[in-house]
Design an enzyme around this catalytic site. Structure first.
Site, PDB file in Angstrom:
ATOM      1  N   HIS A  54      15.663  32.358  24.258  1.00 44.67           N
ATOM      2  CA  HIS A  54      14.433  32.995  24.733  1.00 44.67           C
ATOM      3  C   HIS A  54      13.333  31.967  24.967  1.00 44.67           C
ATOM      4  O   HIS A  54      12.154  32.314  24.985  1.00 44.67           O
ATOM      5  CB  HIS A  54      13.940  34.036  23.730  1.00 44.67           C
ATOM      6  CG  HIS A  54      14.966  35.052  23.363  1.00 44.67           C
ATOM      7  ND1 HIS A  54      15.554  35.849  24.312  1.00 44.67           N
ATOM      8  CD2 HIS A  54      15.517  35.384  22.179  1.00 44.67           C
ATOM      9  CE1 HIS A  54      16.436  36.649  23.709  1.00 44.67           C
ATOM     10  NE2 HIS A  54      16.443  36.371  22.417  1.00 44.67           N
ATOM     11  N   HIS A 216      18.158  40.599  25.403  1.00 46.81           N
ATOM     12  CA  HIS A 216      19.515  40.086  25.220  1.00 46.81           C
ATOM     13  C   HIS A 216      20.441  40.741  26.213  1.00 46.81           C
ATOM     14  O   HIS A 216      21.648  40.794  26.013  1.00 46.81           O
ATOM     15  CB  HIS A 216      20.020  40.366  23.805  1.00 46.81           C
ATOM     16  CG  HIS A 216      19.038  39.989  22.753  1.00 46.81           C
ATOM     17  ND1 HIS A 216      18.197  40.890  22.179  1.00 46.81           N
ATOM     18  CD2 HIS A 216      18.774  38.788  22.212  1.00 46.81           C
ATOM     19  CE1 HIS A 216      17.427  40.250  21.307  1.00 46.81           C
ATOM     20  NE2 HIS A 216      17.754  38.982  21.305  1.00 46.81           N
TER      21      HIS A 216
END
Lengths: 328, 194
Positions: A54, A216
């Site tokens: 991320h 995700h």
């Protein structure tokens, strides 16, 4: 993929981070990133962490005015309690530590265990759980709303308060207020590829998009044929506003998921501003770029935070991190 | 533990495939990393009692696995080990009582109920069936895991799929079945609780 082997992607990235940012202490073996001047005397410390993939979340936000330490986990897997305890011990000046936790089962459980272990070692710990993703509606039947873009607002605003010398309970209260005032919605135009899998993590045919995707690649609310930036902005902003009814100017994060060029993201940002204007929501500040990404996923998300005067002032306060810096 | 590690090693790809369908495609590799660390630790510093084997293994899983499965499996083994206490050997009955405590701790930590399509759907029936035999427990765990296929996931990342999680076997229940199968095989070899 640009990598050596899947097993070492996180360690390799941390070595690169150390090379590029001598102002950070990067412990590659123990996977902890710490601001070099920590612990800062008299200051509450902020520690966050989560799965890797991320970037720049969270290591990119370590530095004066934001996080004191970050713990990167494996790709899309939460870090382990040992990392958080180590980080807390490294940054605690005696004023206590705030854990900023994104609402995923793994992150919540590991930070919960870390809080207990750190307190056994005499570190005062408070935790805030960020849950801003409105795509998850029925929290009775799911693990609850996910934590996404609002994490950056929490880290920046609570980090600025800590830098000013606010005590732990005030910093934690403020962090919770930011969570309550923030909502997000994300859209995927392509699936991301995880290093371990080497290919797309989910099946999203070309010409379709996933509305309400998680960071995700968790599925969202629905799939539709490709829409224009204008249509996506209408959908995303309305989804956020259905859950947040701002009565004052908002902070807006127009976020790229990692695989969308800035050319497209700026165009999307213009549409976000247009639709907010049409809905009568004034925008106080806009941050646009790749801030909470999902590997190479093409797509974008919108996070709005109904900001009061104190939050705005703390947002504008100086920050000096790898990925966010202004005011110094 | 060695049998469990070998079993996880063998089935890691299948676990990851199951997780890829409804989760984030790392359950197999995460457990593989954790159990490899467990075996290494137990070889380097062999604990003296069955209880200590389990608590050490549990602590090691918490330290290496990450995600939700680290704390959940770590808690299962740690609490089971603590319940066994200092005894040098353990009867099947004592193990069943201790496992009950471990499974209850997992339920409390994860906040899941039977039928949520989680590891509990394999662990609960397995502990019940342990009253009969180790083989029955393993069989119950496998059946429990298979029984998650028609269920809608209500916990963890699979829960975000909503109805789309129906039709998929839960990876956590599957790995729990693997562990009970390893336990049954080891018990048959006369090794007992280890």
């Amino acid at each position: 993929m640009l990598m050596n082997v899947p097993e070492t992607v996180v360690a390799d990235a941390l070595r690169g981070m150390a090379a590029a940012h001598p102002e950070l202490v990067v412990d590659v073996d123990n996977r902890v990133v710490v601001r070099r001047d920590a612990p800062v005397a008299g200051k509450v410390a902020l520690v966050s962490g989560g799965g890797s993939g991320h970037e720049p979340l969270h290591g990119g936000y370590v530095g004066p005015g934001m996080l004191d330490a970050a713990c990167p986990g494996e790709v899309f897997t939460s870090p382990v309690p040992d990392q958080m305890v180590r980080a807390a011990a490294a940054v605690d000046s005696g004023e206590g530590v705030l854990f900023v936790v994104k609402n995923y089962t793994g992150d919540v459980l590991n930070f919960q265990m870390a809080a207990e272990l750190a307190e056994d070692e005499g570190v005062r710990v408070a935790s805030v759980v960020v849950n801003d993703d409105v795509a998850v509606t029925d929290s009775l039947h799911t693990a609850g709303r996910r934590g996404t873009g609002a994490t950056l607002f929490v880290e920046k605003i609570a980090g600025a308060a800590a830098e000013e010398g606010a005590p732990l309970d005030r910093v934690a209260d403020l962090a919770n207020r930011v969570v309550e005032s923030s909502r997000s919605f994300g859209v995927a135009l392509s699936a991301c590829a995880t290093p371990a899998k080497g290919g797309p993590m989910f099946d999203l045919p070309a010409g379709e998009l996933e509305l309400g995707v998680g960071i995700h690649g968790e599925p969202g609310r629905e799939r539709r044929p490709m829409m224009t930036a204008r249509e996506i902005a209408d959908y995303a902003v309305d989804a956020v506003l259905a859950d947040l009814n701002p009565r004052q100017p908002v902070l807006a994060l127009v976020n790229g998921m990692g695989g969308t060029p800035l050319l497209e993201l700026y165009g999307f940002g213009a549409e976000v501003h247009r639709v907010l204007g049409e809905r009568g929501v004034p925008v106080a500040r806009t941050l646009l770029g790749n801030y909470v990404t999902s590997l190479d996923m093409a797509g974008c998300s919108v996070t709005l935070c109904q900001a009061d005067a104190e939050m705005l002032r703390l947002w504008d306060a100086p920050v000096q991190t790898a990925a966010l810096r202004w005011g110094r | 533990m060695t049998a469990a590690a070998a079993s996880v090693d063998r089935e890691a790809a299948r676990l990851t495939d199951l997780d890829s369908a409804i989760g984030d495609a790392d359950h197999g590799s995460n457990l593989q990393r954790g159990f490899a660390a467990v075996v290494k630790t137990l070889e380097t510093e062999p604990p003296q009692t069955p209880g200590a084997v389990l608590t050490t293994a549990g602590r090691q899983l918490i330290s290496t696995v990450g995600g939700a499965s680290g704390p959940l499996y770590g808690t299962l083994l740690r609490r089971t080990g603590k319940a066994l206490g200092e005894a040098g050997s353990v009867t099947a009955d004592e193990l069943r009582t201790a496992l009950r405590a471990g499974v209850d701790a997992v339920a409390q930590l994860g906040g899941a109920a039977p039928g949520d399509a989680t590891m509990l759907d394999a662990l609960n029936p397995a502990v019940e069936a342990l009253a009969t035999s180790f083989a029955a427990a393993a069989e119950a765990a496998v059946q429990g895991a298979e029984a998650t296929v028609p269920l809608q996931a209500r916990k963890g990342r699979a829960s975000y799929l909503g109805e789309r999680s129906i039709g998929h076997q839960d990876p956590g229940a599957t790995s729990s079945a693997l562990l009970f199968t390893a336990l049954a095989q080891t018990a048959d070899d006369g090794e007992g609780a280890k």
